[in-house]
Design an enzyme around this catalytic site. Structure first.
Site, short mmCIF file in Angstrom:
data_model
loop_
_atom_site.label_atom_id
_atom_site.label_comp_id
_atom_site.label_asym_id
_atom_site.label_seq_id
_atom_site.Cartn_x
_atom_site.Cartn_y
_atom_site.Cartn_z
N SER A 125 0.71 -1.14 -0.01
CA SER A 125 0.04 -0.03 0.22
C SER A 125 0.80 1.18 0.13
CB SER A 125 -1.05 -0.11 1.23
OG SER A 125 -1.57 1.26 1.54
N GLU A 127 0.07 4.08 1.50
CA GLU A 127 -0.08 4.61 2.69
C GLU A 127 1.17 4.14 3.67
OE1 GLU A 127 -2.49 6.05 4.28
OE2 GLU A 127 -3.90 6.24 2.39
N TYR A 149 -3.18 0.76 9.91
CA TYR A 149 -3.14 0.07 8.69
C TYR A 149 -1.90 0.21 7.89
CZ TYR A 149 -4.38 -0.93 3.64
OH TYR A 149 -4.20 -1.37 2.33
#
Length: 317
Positions: A125, A127, A149
């Site tokens: 990801s 992120e 996350y």
């Protein structure tokens, strides 16, 4: 005939990846925590359910993971499962970490234990990058995760690299920037915006509550991104890749385009709700996907207008 196991087959990416692999002649096993009760709605919508072999696998449980790989003996494993909401991860950090990080570790360890020549794709990801001061992130950009996350995904990413280098496993991560489709769950802000705007278009008097409209993301089209996943596992040498469009837009732009496509003024229907601001957030998501184009021959063709049109048209059907 190659065999592929998709862990998390019931999600957005799992459904589109199933379609792609079936077209390429694969025997596809669809992994779910409980395949006997999962309705597999996305697979049904694509007319694929009867072509998939459902299999129950709990990647948090090493015994379940090992038994599944030993029984199926897949050529390729696509690890797409795990808690997938950044916002929810602040409320459920332990479940998020276990489902992502421990799940990845169990798959890698099961591959090592069996000794089978399995190739594994891990859904990474963007992120993980956190704030990059608006500099486009590539495969060498340091991780500065800003959510439970992102921390879990960063841990899983380094596990993949460790097993690849220490045990010579063919395992790689696709560092995926945001990618959307009509199969996005309603808890994701893009689907929330599209669904609410379409209800307003049909006559609803409701308001759309949103948080920070100034966050910027690189939004792509999920059916294109699963092709990049497949291409990664066809490489002789396992490598990690940033997968993105290379274009960044604000949430306000996304919202405006959705309402404009429906001939509505977004300002008449949107309410900013401070309760929807996250404790910590990534404000700018900028990507440099040039390695994917150079090595994989992959380049995103859908842009923001195409994504909005595709999601709204599907919602109105």
């Amino acid at each position: 005939m190659k065999k592929a196991l998709i862990c998390g087959v019931s999600g957005q990416d799992g459904a589109y990846l199933s379609s792609l692999l079936l077209e390429k002649g694969y025997e596809v096993y669809g992994g779910s925590r409980d395949a006997t009760t999962n309705p597999f709605d996305n697979l049904r919508k694509l007319g694929l359910l009867e072509h998939i072999r459902p299999v129950s696998i709990n990647t948090i449980d090493f015994k379940s993971t090992l038994a599944t790989l030993t029984r199926i003996r897949p050529d390729e494993v696509y690890h797409l499962s795990g808690q997938s909401s950044v916002g929810l991860s602040f409320e459920q950090p332990v479940e998020t970490y276990e489902s992502i990080s421990i799940g990845t570790l169990n798959l890698l360890e099961a591959m090592r234990f069996t000794g089978l020549p399995i190739r594994m794709y891990h859904a990474g990801s963007s992120e993980c990058f956190g704030e990059t001061d608006e500099r486009p992130a590539d495969e060498h950009t340091p991780f500065r995760p800003r959510s439970p996350y992102a921390i879990a995904k960063a841990s899983a990413h380094w596990q993949v690299i460790n097993y690849r280098e220490a045990y010579q496993l063919h395992a790689c991560s696709g560092i995926m920037f945001n990618h959307e489709s009509p199969f996005r769950p309603h808890r994701f802000v893009t689907r929330k915006i599209v669904a609410t705007a379409c209800r307003i278009h049909r006559g609803s008097k409701e308001k759309l509550n949103l948080g920070n409209l100034q966050i910027r993301r690189d939004w792509g089209w999920a059916p294109e991104y699963v092709d990049a996943m497949w291409r990664m596992l066809q490489q002789e040498k396992a490598q990690d890749f940033v997968i993105a469009t290379g274009e960044t837009h604000s949430l306000e732009e996304f919202t405006k385009k959705v309402f404009s496509y429906l001939s509505l003024n977004w300002r008449d229907h949107v309410v900013i709700d401070p309760e929807l601001f996250r404790p910590a957030d990534l404000f700018n998501g900028n990507a440099d996907p040039s390695k994917a184009e150079k090595v994989l021959g992959w380049k995103a063709t859908f842009r923001l207008d195409d994504i909005v049109r595709g999601m709204v048209d599907a919602e109105l059907k």
